[in-house]
Design a protein around this motif. Structure first.
Motif, short mmCIF file in Angstrom:
data_model
loop_
_atom_site.label_atom_id
_atom_site.label_comp_id
_atom_site.label_asym_id
_atom_site.label_seq_id
_atom_site.Cartn_x
_atom_site.Cartn_y
_atom_site.Cartn_z
N UNK A 128 -23.40 10.80 48.80
CA UNK A 128 -22.66 9.56 48.79
C UNK A 128 -21.87 9.40 47.50
N UNK A 129 -22.52 9.78 46.43
CA UNK A 129 -21.82 9.74 45.14
C UNK A 129 -20.54 10.54 45.23
N UNK A 130 -20.70 11.73 45.77
CA UNK A 130 -19.54 12.59 45.88
C UNK A 130 -18.45 11.93 46.70
N UNK A 131 -18.89 11.26 47.79
CA UNK A 131 -17.91 10.64 48.66
C UNK A 131 -17.14 9.56 47.90
N UNK A 132 -17.90 8.74 47.18
CA UNK A 132 -17.24 7.68 46.42
C UNK A 132 -16.26 8.24 45.41
N UNK A 133 -16.67 9.29 44.72
CA UNK A 133 -15.79 9.90 43.71
C UNK A 133 -14.57 10.50 44.38
N UNK A 137 -13.11 9.63 47.23
CA UNK A 137 -12.14 8.60 47.64
C UNK A 137 -11.48 7.95 46.42
N UNK A 138 -12.26 7.82 45.35
CA UNK A 138 -11.67 7.26 44.13
C UNK A 138 -10.56 8.18 43.63
N UNK A 139 -10.85 9.47 43.63
CA UNK A 139 -9.83 10.44 43.20
C UNK A 139 -8.57 10.28 44.02
N UNK A 140 -8.80 10.15 45.34
CA UNK A 140 -7.66 10.03 46.24
C UNK A 140 -6.85 8.77 45.91
N UNK A 141 -7.56 7.73 45.62
CA UNK A 141 -6.91 6.44 45.32
C UNK A 141 -6.15 6.53 44.01
N UNK A 197 -11.71 -2.59 41.75
CA UNK A 197 -11.33 -1.97 40.48
C UNK A 197 -12.59 -1.56 39.69
N UNK A 198 -13.62 -2.41 39.78
CA UNK A 198 -14.87 -2.09 39.11
C UNK A 198 -15.45 -0.79 39.68
N UNK A 199 -15.41 -0.69 41.00
CA UNK A 199 -15.95 0.51 41.65
C UNK A 199 -15.15 1.74 41.24
N UNK A 200 -13.84 1.60 41.20
CA UNK A 200 -12.99 2.73 40.80
C UNK A 200 -13.36 3.19 39.39
N UNK A 201 -13.55 2.19 38.49
CA UNK A 201 -13.89 2.51 37.11
C UNK A 201 -15.26 3.17 37.02
N UNK A 202 -16.16 2.73 37.87
CA UNK A 202 -17.51 3.31 37.85
C UNK A 202 -17.46 4.77 38.24
N UNK A 203 -16.62 5.08 39.24
CA UNK A 203 -16.59 6.44 39.75
C UNK A 203 -15.78 7.38 38.88
N UNK A 204 -14.64 6.95 38.45
CA UNK A 204 -13.78 7.81 37.64
C UNK A 204 -13.32 7.02 36.42
#
Lengths: 212, 957
Positions: free
Chosen positions: B106-111, B113-117, B146-153
């Motif tokens: 799941x972590x990978x998935x979040x990262x 999608x964050x990368x993609x974004x 935005x918080x989630x994006x910052x958390x991931x990348x």
């Protein structure tokens, strides 16, 4: 310490013109001949007195390098005063003033007081920019002008204090909305009560209204 | 929701569409639908699927959703759904599915999608713009996304936000949002945003973050507040940790003073909620961040000063001594106080004066040490006390002296427990941790302090009744050598290591202590035995430290003990241990895994009691000594001797050099003085030269003026006195005068001659008159007139003579002045310029005025002369006229004499004729007297007429 007003300044200008040295001379009264490049932004502060009032200056010394330009832009909006510095022994730093000024005008609030400073006035033998040129540029763009030497401390105090005086006058004239901290001005604890009402009533006045 | 899941999620039936298909369908609808409502519905549906079919929605719908964000920005509802959906895709904390055990995926998935974004930085900028939308349904999910994006990348997202204009400032505005949810989530966003990015931290601080956060903390009730306070504190920590610029800003903004009320926690044990403990913990950490030993020394010391001045330190010490404070808080408070006082005289002095509110009052230091050597106290607390004690003694010679003095016989106070007693008790207690802590604490009392090292040698201990007292040093080695017989709670190694560290610190750089140590015959054999033995893994460190101690005994040996000179000790090592072996054992110390950890920072922070082996200051000492000891041991005796000689010569050289250095320094200072003198003298010289040149030019000017004046005067004189040739003020006027005098004399003579002539004439005239000739009557009137004229002339002459005498006296004066002027010296300009110049100037000026006067006088004289000359001329002319008249008169007189003679002759003839006639008449007898009288009368009348005619002629002349 108690203060009547707090002003936020930024120092901008090309790399190597002596911005950090100006700040160090002003806050610590010393000169450091060898100074590292400023990374991003550095902070300094000092108390001054104008018109019998204690005024706290909080100064952000920005990196002059192009790569930091986007970071340093973030500081324009919240500053009440800016020292725009060039090096009188380097013509190119004077030539870049227009770019700096455009940048500052674009990102700052319109009332920001800008002081143009020709630094390194002690190096008269290597001078490339005449004092008259600096004066002319300042006149043309509505800036205050001074030549300083961070090394000998000549005019350094004056540069910071005169900028503060200009801001102070603008406050007296009601040009600045002192209740909005985003302008880089804060009223000190002991003046908060009296000045907030005054500021409110004068807020709408035009700059020329203070001629009485 | 359940309905939708029921319909779409049910995978049992074959024809029913799969999740992926549904997502695709919805995406198509979002992309193609022209009606806003359709699109909105589709996005809402996607949102509801986004958790269950996260991957599908993420891969297929992201582009469409971003498109919606760009194009449908007018409809806040659809924006809200889109942002929610994106959040669900990107966010990792799936609270709804805690059972599924593949968080990594799941972590990978979040990262992913964050990368993609983030790939398209404009997406982040777009998100920042959307945050300006006030609508809750947009702003809130925006913040979360935005918080989630910052958390991931983190780094990437930070980079984009940093360079987007006003990006950080906009996010700061979230703290001012009146809706608490947004403000609180804004805090979380800022926490992520500021993580490890100094540039952003500074901008956030610049945007008045400190002020706002402190305000929120106060509003929320400080430590009594909820999680919001905790979030604020975490954000403050982010902003200040390792950011000297922000620390400076925080200090300069007088925010340290605002921290003080946080610690005003009463003694009431009413509320120590978990949240309050957390909050206070973070508050203490915030204080520590400002005074951390890793900060720049200047920054830390100014903050320490501020903390004392505003009473923050005092407040913390109150907590230290308060009852009912949870151990966690107490420990952290001790650590905080430690760092607030570390290396600051004022704060250390204050700390030494703090008393515990016990009866009788005991110093806080004693109370704390009691906890340190109390094995029932929590481990972290004991570590904290040790740290506090270390910080109290850090660079504090006064404090070190005070601690050591409590052990000295003269100052021991039997009635109260002292720090020294507690330390000794700890040193020899049956608890290895106490042993170690006391040993290290005592070592810190000796750190870099030769006086205390020597003082501590005096300490004697009474071990048991009947036995003679043993020195503290000896007692330490005794315990060491007891070795395996030691009965200790904890680890024997810990005790040994502690004692060895104390001994090393003690005798290092103190030859007297080395002698004391070697004096005990048992010590060296024990050390060699320890080093040479083949012991187990856990004893290796002890072996290494023994080697270090032996090495110190060699290196700081002054060869005063015959049996244990450097040379003999080295031979011993070679024989018993072997040089190589010794060095290898010595190397065990720095190779220990805990060594480097302790070397990192001053605070003794150990994960477990058994890890408590190294002290930070001791690691510094080892670093310093390892090299020199290795060298000292490896060197052969000959080399040593040579070295010794070299050393001696070097020392001699050194002493010579130092002498010379001092000489040079003296000379240098003299030189400096001389230079300064030189500089001042040259300056003076320059100014003097300037003034002399100025004065010289002035003198030249004056000279020129003088010459000009002279010339002028000369000219004037030439003009004035026509008789005087080239009158040069001095001297020549004399000639002039003499000439004038001569002239005057001539004139006198002339006058006199004239007067004599006149007198003669007068005589003549008077004689003529006396002759009483009738014809003389006419000439008398003439003479009276002449006499009058002569009288006038005389008067004129007299006045002229008077004038001349005046002129003469004036001349005399002039001559005198000229002489005085002529005597004024114009030479001698070499010395005493200024005076002479002044004199000269004054003289010149007086001369100028004098010459002016003289000129005027000369002018006046000239005029006088001219008038006199005129007068003289007129006088001479009148004289000439008079002379002419006189000559005429004389002629006339002569004529008249001749006539008179002729007349007399005639008269005589006639008389004779008359007489003859009378005689004839008498002869004849007749008298004819009357006729004679008539004739003479006629003659006189004729003469009168002639005189009148002459007068008329005179008038004409």
């Amino acid at each position: 310490m108690a203060y009547a007003y707090l002003f936020k300044y930024i120092i901008i200008g090309d790399t190597g013109v002596g911005k950090s040295c100006l700040l160090l001379q002003f806050t610590d009264k010393r000169f450091q001949p060898v100074h590292d490049l400023t990374i991003g932004v550095e902070f300094g502060a000092r108390m001054i007195t104008i018109d019998g009032k204690q005024i706290k200056l909080q100064i952000w010394d920005t990196a002059g390098q192009e790569s930091f330009r986007s970071i340093t832009r973030s500081y324009y909006r919240g500053a009440a005063g800016a020292l725009l510095v060039y090096d009188i022994t380097r013509r190119d730093t004077f030539n870049h003033l227009t770019t700096w000024l455009e940048d500052a005008r674009q990102h700052s609030n319109s009332n920001m007081v800008i002081m143009l400073i020709g630094n390194k006035s002690d190096l008269e033998s290597r001078r490339e920019v005449k004092k008259e040129e600096g004066e002319a540029f300042a006149r043309e763009h509505g800036l205050i002008f001074m030549e300083t030497s961070a090394k000998t401390a000549s005019n350094v105090e004056e540069a910071f204090i005169n900028t503060a005086k200009e801001i102070y006058e603008k406050i007296q004239e009601g040009v600045f909305d002192i209740n909005n901290e985003a302008n880089g001005i804060k009223i000190g604890p002991q003046h908060a009560a009296t000045n907030s009402t005054m500021g409110g009533s004068q807020g709408g006045q035009q700059p020329g209204g203070g001629c009485c | 929701m359940n309905y939708i899941f029921g319909v779409i999620g049910g995978q049992s039936a074959g024809p029913q569409p799969t999740g992926a298909e549904t997502v695709q369908k919805l995406c198509d609808r979002v992309a193609s639908s022209t009606l806003l409502e359709d699109r909105r519905d589709a996005v809402r549906a996607l949102k509801s699927l986004s958790k269950k079919y996260r991957f599908e929605v993420g891969t297929k719908a992201m582009e469409h959703l971003l498109h919606i964000l760009r194009t449908d920005s007018s409809d806040t509802e659809i924006l809200g759904y889109a942002l929610d959906t994106l959040y669900n895709i990107v966010c990792n904390d799936e609270e709804e599915e805690p059972e599924e055990n593949h968080p990594k995926q799941e972590d990978d998935m979040g990262v992913q999608f964050t990368d993609k974004f983030i790939q398209e930085p404009d997406n982040v900028t777009l998100l920042l713009t959307l945050l300006e939308e006030f609508d809750f349904h947009v702003r809130w999910p925006g913040v979360k996304l935005l918080t989630a994006l910052l958390k991931n990348q983190c780094a990437q997202a930070q980079g984009i936000i940093l360079v987007s204009p006003m990006g950080v400032s906009r996010l700061m505005d979230l703290l001012a949002d009146s809706r608490e949810v947004i403000r609180n989530d804004g805090l979380l966003l800022l926490q992520q945003l500021t993580k490890g990015n100094a540039a952003i931290q500074k901008i956030v601080a610049f945007e008045n973050a400190f002020e706002r956060l402190l305000d929120i903390i106060t509003e929320e009730g400080s430590s009594d507040g909820g999680i919001v306070v905790e979030d604020c504190l975490l954000l403050l920590l982010n902003l200040l940790k390792n950011n000297s610029s922000n620390q400076n800003f925080f200090k300069e903004g007088s925010y340290i003073q605002r921290m003080k009320p946080w610690f005003e926690v009463g003694d009431d044990n009413s509320g120590w909620s978990a949240q309050k403990v957390t909050n206070l913990h973070l508050m203490l950490q915030l204080v520590r961040v400002m005074v951390s030993p890793v900060n720049s020394p200047g920054g830390t010391s100014s903050c320490q000063k501020a903390m004392f001045q505003c009473g923050l330190l005092q407040q913390l010490c109150t907590i230290l001594m308060a009852t009912g404070v949870p151990a966690d808080i107490l420990t952290e408070t001790i650590n905080t106080v430690s760092e607030v006082i570390r290396g600051s005289d004022v704060n250390q002095d204050y700390f030494a004066s703090v008393n515990a509110p016990s009866n009788p009052p005991r110093p806080a230091i004693v109370v704390l040490l009691m906890s340190m050597v109390n094995e029932r106290q929590p481990f972290v607390l004991r570590c904290a006390v040790l740290y506090c004690f270390q910080c109290f003694l850090y660079k504090n010679h006064k404090g070190q002296g005070e601690i050591v003095s409590t052990l000295l016989p003269s100052t021991i106070d039997a009635n109260s427990i002292s720090a020294g007693q507690l330390l000794c008790g700890g040193l020899f207690s049956s608890d290895s941790l106490s042993n170690w802590c006391a040993a290290v604490a005592l070592a810190h009392a000796l750190q870099d302090n030769l006086t205390q090292k020597e003082q501590l040698l005096r300490v004697q201990l009474a071990t048991s009744l009947g036995k003679p007292p043993v020195s503290l040093l000896q007692q330490c080695t005794n315990i060491l050598s007891q070795g395996d017989k030691l009965n200790r709670r904890g680890s024997r190694v810990q005790t040994k290591v502690g004692l060895l560290m104390l001994l090393c610190t003690w005798i290092c750089n103190c030859p007297i202590a080395v002698m004391h140590f070697l004096h005990n015959q048992d010590n060296v054999p024990f050390l060699t035995g320890q080093i040479s033995e083949n012991l187990g893994e856990d004893e290796r460190l002890v072996q290494g430290l023994c080697a270090l101690l032996l090495g110190i005994c060699i290196y700081y040996n002054d060869n005063s003990l015959e049996n244990y000179t450097k040379e003999k000790l080295k031979q011993l090592i070679e024989k018993r241990i072997g040089k190589e072996n010794f060095v290898e054992k010595l190397g065990f110390v720095t190779k220990h895994e805990l060594y480097s950890r302790a070397a990192q920072k001053p605070q003794p922070a150990f994960s477990a009691p058994e890890h408590m082996l190294f002290d930070h200051e001791f690691t510094k000492l080892v670093k310093e000594l390892e090299g020199v000891i290795t060298k000292a041991v490896l060197k052969s005796s000959e080399e040593e001797k040579k070295e010794e000689e070299v050393k001696k010569t070097i020392e001699q050289h050194d002493s010579i050099v130092t002498q010379y250095k001092e000489l040079i320094r003296e000379q240098d200072s003299q030189l400096k003085e001389m230079k300064e003198q030189m500089a001042s003298l040259t300056l003076q010289n320059e100014t003097l030269q300037n003034t002399t040149t100025q004065q010289l030019s002035q003198i030249q000017q004056h000279k020129d003026q003088y010459n000009i004046l002279k010339l002028k005067l000369g000219k004037d004189n030439q003009q004035t006195a026509s008789q005087v040739d080239g009158a040069h003020v001095n001297g020549l006027q004399l000639e002039e005068l003499s000439q004038l005098r001569e002239q005057l004399e001539d004139l006198h003579r002339e006058n006199q001659s004239l007067q004599t002539q006149l007198a003669e004439k007068d005589n003549v005239i008077t004689s003529l008159k006396a002759e009483g000739v009738p014809s003389a009557e006419g000439s008398t009137s003439e003479n009276t007139e002449i006499l009058r004229q002569v009288e006038k002339l005389k008067a004129q002459l007299q006045s002229q003579t008077a004038e001349i005498t005046q002129l003469q006296t004036e001349r005399q004066e002039l001559i005198g002045r000229c002489e005085t002027r002529a005597t004024v010296p114009v030479t001698g300009e070499d010395s005493g310029y200024s005076e002479k110049i002044a004199e000269l100037e004054s003289r010149l000026s007086t001369q100028n005025t004098e010459t002016q006067k003289l000129k005027e006088e000369v002018k006046a004289l000239l005029e006088g002369k001219e008038s006199m000359e005129k007068e003289l001329a007129s006088a001479t002319s009148t004289v000439a006229i008079l002379q002419a008249e006189k000559s005429k008169l004389q002629k006339e007189v002569q004529d008249s004499k001749k006539e008179q003679d002729e007349l007399l002759m005639l008269l005589a003839d006639q008389d004779q004729k008359i007489l003859s006639l009378k005689k004839k008449l008498e002869e004849l007898g007749e008298t004819i007297d009357d006729e004679d009288d008539l004739d003479t009368k006629d003659q006189f009348d004729d003469e009168d007429d002639d005189d009148e005619e002459e007068d008329e002629e005179d008038d004409d002349e």
